[in-house]
Design a protein around this motif. Structure first.
Motif, short mmCIF file in Angstrom:
data_model
loop_
_atom_site.label_atom_id
_atom_site.label_comp_id
_atom_site.label_asym_id
_atom_site.label_seq_id
_atom_site.Cartn_x
_atom_site.Cartn_y
_atom_site.Cartn_z
N ALA A 25 -4.73 6.46 6.36
CA ALA A 25 -4.01 7.30 5.40
C ALA A 25 -4.73 8.64 5.19
CB ALA A 25 -3.89 6.57 4.05
N PRO A 26 -3.97 9.68 4.86
CA PRO A 26 -4.61 10.96 4.53
C PRO A 26 -5.55 10.81 3.34
CG PRO A 26 -2.23 11.22 4.78
CD PRO A 26 -2.52 9.75 4.79
N LYS A 27 -6.63 11.59 3.34
CA LYS A 27 -7.64 11.49 2.29
C LYS A 27 -7.05 11.65 0.89
CE LYS A 27 -11.45 12.90 5.19
NZ LYS A 27 -12.48 13.86 5.49
N ARG A 28 -6.11 12.57 0.74
CA ARG A 28 -5.51 12.80 -0.58
C ARG A 28 -4.75 11.55 -1.06
NH1 ARG A 28 -2.20 18.13 -1.50
NH2 ARG A 28 -4.29 18.88 -1.91
N LEU A 29 -4.05 10.88 -0.17
CA LEU A 29 -3.33 9.67 -0.53
C LEU A 29 -4.30 8.56 -0.93
CD1 LEU A 29 -0.51 8.42 -0.79
CD2 LEU A 29 -0.67 7.78 1.63
N GLY A 63 3.44 7.58 9.60
CA GLY A 63 3.65 7.53 11.04
C GLY A 63 2.50 7.02 11.87
N LYS A 64 1.34 6.78 11.26
CA LYS A 64 0.17 6.31 12.01
C LYS A 64 -0.04 4.81 11.78
CE LYS A 64 -2.19 10.73 11.88
NZ LYS A 64 -3.40 11.44 11.49
N VAL A 65 -0.26 4.08 12.86
CA VAL A 65 -0.39 2.62 12.82
C VAL A 65 -1.75 2.22 12.25
CG1 VAL A 65 -0.39 0.51 14.21
CG2 VAL A 65 1.13 2.40 14.83
N ASP A 107 -8.45 -7.49 2.11
CA ASP A 107 -9.49 -6.45 2.17
C ASP A 107 -9.44 -5.70 3.50
OD1 ASP A 107 -10.34 -7.23 -0.36
OD2 ASP A 107 -12.03 -8.41 0.39
N LEU A 108 -9.26 -6.43 4.60
CA LEU A 108 -9.22 -5.80 5.92
C LEU A 108 -7.99 -4.90 6.07
CD1 LEU A 108 -10.35 -8.82 8.09
CD2 LEU A 108 -11.63 -6.71 7.68
N VAL A 109 -6.85 -5.36 5.58
CA VAL A 109 -5.62 -4.56 5.65
C VAL A 109 -5.77 -3.29 4.82
CG1 VAL A 109 -3.17 -4.51 5.01
CG2 VAL A 109 -4.10 -6.48 6.23
N THR A 110 -6.34 -3.43 3.62
CA THR A 110 -6.54 -2.26 2.77
C THR A 110 -7.50 -1.28 3.42
OG1 THR A 110 -6.08 -3.57 0.79
CG2 THR A 110 -7.25 -1.49 0.47
N GLU A 111 -8.58 -1.78 4.00
CA GLU A 111 -9.54 -0.90 4.68
C GLU A 111 -8.90 -0.23 5.89
OE1 GLU A 111 -13.01 1.21 5.48
OE2 GLU A 111 -12.33 0.22 3.66
N ALA A 112 -8.05 -0.95 6.63
CA ALA A 112 -7.36 -0.36 7.77
C ALA A 112 -6.44 0.76 7.30
CB ALA A 112 -6.54 -1.44 8.50
N TRP A 113 -5.74 0.54 6.19
CA TRP A 113 -4.88 1.58 5.61
C TRP A 113 -5.71 2.79 5.21
CZ3 TRP A 113 -4.92 3.77 0.75
CH2 TRP A 113 -3.83 4.58 0.42
N LEU A 136 0.84 -1.20 0.00
CA LEU A 136 0.00 0.00 0.00
C LEU A 136 0.88 1.25 0.00
CD1 LEU A 136 -2.56 -1.43 2.52
CD2 LEU A 136 -2.98 -0.95 0.09
N PRO A 137 0.42 2.32 -0.63
CA PRO A 137 1.23 3.54 -0.75
C PRO A 137 1.72 4.08 0.60
CG PRO A 137 -0.67 3.70 -2.17
CD PRO A 137 -0.86 2.47 -1.32
N GLU A 138 3.01 4.36 0.65
CA GLU A 138 3.67 4.96 1.80
C GLU A 138 3.60 4.12 3.07
OE1 GLU A 138 3.29 9.20 2.39
OE2 GLU A 138 2.80 9.49 0.26
N ALA A 139 3.26 2.85 2.93
CA ALA A 139 3.24 1.97 4.10
C ALA A 139 4.67 1.65 4.51
CB ALA A 139 2.48 0.69 3.79
N ALA A 140 4.90 1.61 5.80
CA ALA A 140 6.23 1.32 6.33
C ALA A 140 6.09 0.45 7.57
CB ALA A 140 6.94 2.62 6.69
#
Length: 133
Positions: free
Chosen positions: A101-105, A32-34, A91-97, A14-18
């Motif tokens: 994530a910021p709305k723009r991202l 920076g947000k979990v 699906d759950l991981v994507t929804e959690a992201w 997922l974008p910018e995931a770390a």
């Protein structure tokens, strides 16, 4: 069955995931947000969800989903890796992201993937699994 490495790979696509080790576990973050966490040697992981989705998941499959320790009161769900359907976990991981994530991202992600955002309510697969679509 899903391994921790597969779970981590789902999140890191997922974008910018770390990934960042914190509290003796691996946390998966966006800016920076979990949004998900777990231990490589554990049998479950934890993902961010709404309280409503949490209640529906636990009611539908209590053997797979449970209230996450410490953060369950905020909607987080614990997921058994040995019992969860891999597509459902994706699906759950994507929804959690998405929730983190910021709305723009999220909008950029949707534009790149030409996908509609998933509904907030899970739907049922033919096997009876809750799935976010």
């Amino acid at each position: 069955m899903v391994t921790f490495d597969e779970f981590r790979a789902m999140a890191l696509t997922l974008p910018e995931a770390a990934q960042e080790p914190t509290w003796g576990i691996e946390t998966l973050r966006v800016r920076g947000k979990v949004f998900a966490m777990g231990s490589p040697d554990g049998d479950s992981v934890t993902v961010k969800a709404s309280r409503e989705d949490q209640a529906e998941l636990i009611a539908a499959e209590p053997e797979v989903f449970s209230l996450a320790r410490y953060v369950g009161r905020h909607g987080w769900v614990s997921v058994r890796l040995d019992l969860v359907d891999p597509e459902e976990l994706q699906d759950l991981v994507t929804e959690a992201w998405r929730r983190t994530a910021p709305k723009r991202l999220v909008a950029e992600f949707d534009a790149r993937n030409s996908a509609q955002p998933p509904s907030k309510a899970p739907t049922k697969t033919p096997e009876g699994h809750a799935r976010f679509m």
